[in-house]
Design a protein around this motif. Sequence first.
Motif, PDB file in Angstrom:
ATOM      1  N   GLY A 217      -3.318 -83.174  18.824  1.00 30.57           N
ATOM      2  CA  GLY A 217      -2.492 -82.773  19.959  1.00 30.57           C
ATOM      3  C   GLY A 217      -2.108 -83.945  20.832  1.00 30.57           C
ATOM      4  O   GLY A 217      -0.971 -84.031  21.314  1.00 30.57           O
ATOM      5  N   ALA A 218      -3.048 -84.878  21.039  1.00 33.87           N
ATOM      6  CA  ALA A 218      -2.756 -86.061  21.849  1.00 33.87           C
ATOM      7  C   ALA A 218      -1.769 -86.987  21.161  1.00 33.87           C
ATOM      8  O   ALA A 218      -0.990 -87.683  21.816  1.00 33.87           O
ATOM      9  CB  ALA A 218      -4.064 -86.814  22.139  1.00 33.87           C
TER      10      ALA A 218
ATOM     11  N   ALA B 278      -2.408 -82.023  26.292  1.00 30.03           N
ATOM     12  CA  ALA B 278      -2.444 -82.366  27.721  1.00 30.03           C
ATOM     13  C   ALA B 278      -2.669 -83.858  27.930  1.00 30.03           C
ATOM     14  O   ALA B 278      -2.351 -84.396  28.987  1.00 30.03           O
ATOM     15  CB  ALA B 278      -3.551 -81.569  28.415  1.00 30.03           C
ATOM     16  N   LEU B 279      -3.207 -84.532  26.917  1.00 31.30           N
ATOM     17  CA  LEU B 279      -3.460 -85.969  27.010  1.00 31.30           C
ATOM     18  C   LEU B 279      -2.322 -86.791  26.420  1.00 31.30           C
ATOM     19  O   LEU B 279      -2.375 -88.020  26.421  1.00 31.30           O
ATOM     20  CB  LEU B 279      -4.772 -86.317  26.270  1.00 31.30           C
TER      21      LEU B 279
ATOM     22  N   ASN C 213       0.677 -94.921  23.171  1.00 32.78           N
ATOM     23  CA  ASN C 213      -0.195 -94.260  22.217  1.00 32.78           C
ATOM     24  C   ASN C 213      -1.563 -94.037  22.851  1.00 32.78           C
ATOM     25  O   ASN C 213      -2.447 -94.891  22.770  1.00 32.78           O
ATOM     26  CB  ASN C 213      -0.318 -95.095  20.938  1.00 32.78           C
ATOM     27  N   VAL C 214      -1.723 -92.914  23.516  1.00 27.16           N
ATOM     28  CA  VAL C 214      -2.962 -92.627  24.224  1.00 27.16           C
ATOM     29  C   VAL C 214      -4.135 -92.512  23.262  1.00 27.16           C
ATOM     30  O   VAL C 214      -5.288 -92.703  23.648  1.00 27.16           O
ATOM     31  CB  VAL C 214      -2.811 -91.337  25.058  1.00 27.16           C
ATOM     32  N   VAL C 215      -3.857 -92.201  21.990  1.00 30.73           N
ATOM     33  CA  VAL C 215      -4.926 -92.038  21.018  1.00 30.73           C
ATOM     34  C   VAL C 215      -5.750 -93.318  20.874  1.00 30.73           C
ATOM     35  O   VAL C 215      -6.948 -93.282  20.617  1.00 30.73           O
ATOM     36  CB  VAL C 215      -4.347 -91.606  19.648  1.00 30.73           C
TER      37      VAL C 215
ATOM     38  N   ILE D 122      -6.612 -73.514  29.500  1.00 34.11           N
ATOM     39  CA  ILE D 122      -5.970 -72.947  30.693  1.00 34.11           C
ATOM     40  C   ILE D 122      -6.003 -73.955  31.836  1.00 34.11           C
ATOM     41  O   ILE D 122      -5.030 -74.100  32.594  1.00 34.11           O
ATOM     42  CB  ILE D 122      -6.656 -71.630  31.099  1.00 34.11           C
ATOM     43  N   MET D 123      -7.110 -74.689  31.955  1.00 30.98           N
ATOM     44  CA  MET D 123      -7.247 -75.674  33.021  1.00 30.98           C
ATOM     45  C   MET D 123      -6.267 -76.841  32.868  1.00 30.98           C
ATOM     46  O   MET D 123      -5.961 -77.531  33.838  1.00 30.98           O
ATOM     47  CB  MET D 123      -8.681 -76.207  33.062  1.00 30.98           C
ATOM     48  N   THR D 124      -5.764 -77.070  31.640  1.00 24.84           N
ATOM     49  CA  THR D 124      -4.780 -78.142  31.433  1.00 24.84           C
ATOM     50  C   THR D 124      -3.373 -77.707  31.831  1.00 24.84           C
ATOM     51  O   THR D 124      -2.439 -78.521  31.784  1.00 24.84           O
ATOM     52  CB  THR D 124      -4.765 -78.593  29.958  1.00 24.84           C
ATOM     53  N   HIS D 125      -3.202 -76.426  32.185  1.00 21.15           N
ATOM     54  CA  HIS D 125      -1.903 -75.878  32.602  1.00 21.15           C
ATOM     55  C   HIS D 125      -0.810 -76.147  31.551  1.00 21.15           C
ATOM     56  O   HIS D 125       0.205 -76.793  31.833  1.00 21.15           O
ATOM     57  CB  HIS D 125      -1.467 -76.479  33.948  1.00 21.15           C
TER      58      HIS D 125
END
Length: 429
Positions: A51-52, A263-264, A270-272, A176-179
């Motif tokens: 997902g990230a 969400a990340l 490249n956040v990974v 849910i907390m990640t909106h």
Amino acid sequence: MDVQEKIDAPTKRQKSRFQLINVFWIFLGPGLLAMIGDNDAGGVLSYVITGAQFSIGFFIPFVLLLAPLTYTVQEMVMRLCVVTQRSFTTMISERFGTFWAKFSLGTLFLNNILSLITEFIGMSAGLSILGIPFVASDLLSLVIVISIAIFGSYWTKERLALLLGTFNVVFIVVSIMTHPSIARIGNAFSHWSIPSETHTLFLWYIIATIGNAFAPWMIFFQGGAVLDKGMTAKDLRFGRLDTVTGSVSQVLIAAILIICGAALYTPSSNVVDSLSGPLQVIHAYAQHIGIVGADLFAFGLFNAGFLAAFTISMSTSWTFATTLGWANSLNDKVHKAPKFYGMYFGSVTIAALTVLIPSLPLNLMAVIAQFVSAILIIPALLFLLLLVRDRRIMGKYANGITYNIWGWFILAGITILSVLLLYNVVRGM
């Protein structure tokens, strides 16, 4: 119908409905545990990293589409074992020879050790968030995993494992907390398409996702579990209901984890690369949704690793024990089935100690474990398809033409994707 019959009728219907639910509850277990256990610590990290890396788009619809495929595979092994009353590897040995049975044992052991390593990585990271040193977390996880196998009967251990499986709901809370954007999720389905650049990295994540959904240990676990549970051919209806419940649960949690990872996602970088291990993933959630969300994710990661460590190790024990003629039931005490439990204890101990090796590429190992699963599932599926279509073995329970075609389609798809990935890796070297 008189008045009394009208009064009694709803009661009879309610009693019948209650009995049906009760019978389903009794048979619920092997299929559901195989599937939710497959959302292990390595799978959790793999889905989050997916997902990230790719955000909400291709992979959420893709992972949901895997449900009928995973159901097909798990239903076939469940049917094979309850009809023949023999384990999968025993059937391989009888039908194809002892060499292929030993081959299956060897590849299963290799894949299970790799998977178990990722479980202890996840469990240790989950406990470390409480301030427990990594080494102590790893060893404490080992003690807990060993403990679950020692106490109680098969029924007690199965019910406890199912209870652990319900804790997967924490990932729903985290998502849910990640909106997440509902509109973007809907768009992923309405405009679903393969990315224009099907490069090696994309194919790698495709195979890793399939590898998580079709881990070889799942086949061996469910086959061993239905035999230890005492299921027979007359229980096939409930075995199938148990299996479909597991298939749906597995892909829904997987999709939720991809949403958590999205969400990340940062398009500009490249956040990974910064998520070098499970602790970095937990810290990323602490920055994004706060310490409570990070703690919930850490708990879910520990629980996923704990449940999977049990199910994966049991698949090793059941497979070796039934193939080699050892005592092989969770109803037996340790002193009555020393080799059976020895395989369990040995597997988890090897994995736990391996995690303590310095400088292990933790997140990379999680993805590699899923990739190896996708490769090793190919021979297991081949044997399974050849066995369940054989009417000399299965009689009236053998695969029909449509089921056979569908099964061979699944095998061909996994094989083609694996070959494509290997080709791209070799070409890029």
